[in-house]
Design a protein around this motif. Sequence first.
Motif, mmCIF file in Angstrom:
data_model
loop_
_atom_site.group_PDB
_atom_site.id
_atom_site.type_symbol
_atom_site.label_atom_id
_atom_site.label_comp_id
_atom_site.label_asym_id
_atom_site.label_seq_id
_atom_site.Cartn_x
_atom_site.Cartn_y
_atom_site.Cartn_z
ATOM 1 N N ILE A 1 0.839 -1.204 0.000
ATOM 2 C CA ILE A 1 0.000 0.000 0.000
ATOM 3 C C ILE A 1 0.872 1.250 0.000
ATOM 4 O O ILE A 1 0.638 2.191 -0.769
ATOM 5 C CB ILE A 1 -0.957 -0.006 1.213
ATOM 6 N N GLY A 2 1.886 1.271 0.844
ATOM 7 C CA GLY A 2 2.758 2.448 0.939
ATOM 8 C C GLY A 2 3.482 2.755 -0.360
ATOM 9 O O GLY A 2 3.460 3.879 -0.855
ATOM 10 N N ILE A 3 4.110 1.743 -0.939
ATOM 11 C CA ILE A 3 4.850 1.951 -2.191
ATOM 12 C C ILE A 3 3.891 2.309 -3.320
ATOM 13 O O ILE A 3 4.165 3.206 -4.121
ATOM 14 C CB ILE A 3 5.668 0.693 -2.548
ATOM 15 N N GLY A 4 2.767 1.626 -3.391
ATOM 16 C CA GLY A 4 1.799 1.913 -4.460
ATOM 17 C C GLY A 4 1.263 3.330 -4.396
ATOM 18 O O GLY A 4 1.243 4.050 -5.399
ATOM 19 N N LEU A 5 0.837 3.755 -3.213
ATOM 20 C CA LEU A 5 0.323 5.121 -3.064
ATOM 21 C C LEU A 5 1.429 6.153 -3.308
ATOM 22 O O LEU A 5 1.219 7.154 -3.988
ATOM 23 C CB LEU A 5 -0.257 5.321 -1.670
ATOM 24 N N GLY A 6 2.588 5.892 -2.731
ATOM 25 C CA GLY A 6 3.687 6.836 -2.893
ATOM 26 C C GLY A 6 4.075 7.024 -4.345
ATOM 27 O O GLY A 6 4.200 8.143 -4.838
ATOM 28 N N ASP A 7 4.251 5.920 -5.055
ATOM 29 C CA ASP A 7 4.650 5.995 -6.460
ATOM 30 C C ASP A 7 3.576 6.668 -7.310
ATOM 31 O O ASP A 7 3.878 7.513 -8.156
ATOM 32 C CB ASP A 7 4.918 4.589 -6.985
ATOM 33 N N GLY A 8 2.323 6.293 -7.088
ATOM 34 C CA GLY A 8 1.237 6.874 -7.881
ATOM 35 C C GLY A 8 1.081 8.372 -7.663
ATOM 36 O O GLY A 8 0.916 9.143 -8.613
#
Length: 72
Positions: free
Chosen positions: A7-14
């Motif tokens: 969740i963290g990496i996905g939200l951050g990258d997006g």
Amino acid sequence: MIIGVAIGIGLGDGLIYAFGTGPWQLAVIVLLAIIVTTFLGGGPAVITQAAATAVLPDVRVGPVRCAPSAGS
């Protein structure tokens, strides 16, 4: 905890892709990671992991410096 990382990496990258990097973007990314993980029913460890890993894409991007070309 793997869910928190995803969740963290996905939200951050997006969000970095959409809004760029900076202090207010970092605050929004961490806040959204906490809200989404809480909404999905994550425990304290998962919420903390999501918030901590949401920071990584913003910190990783940073300014890019290119070496001068041989012709100049």
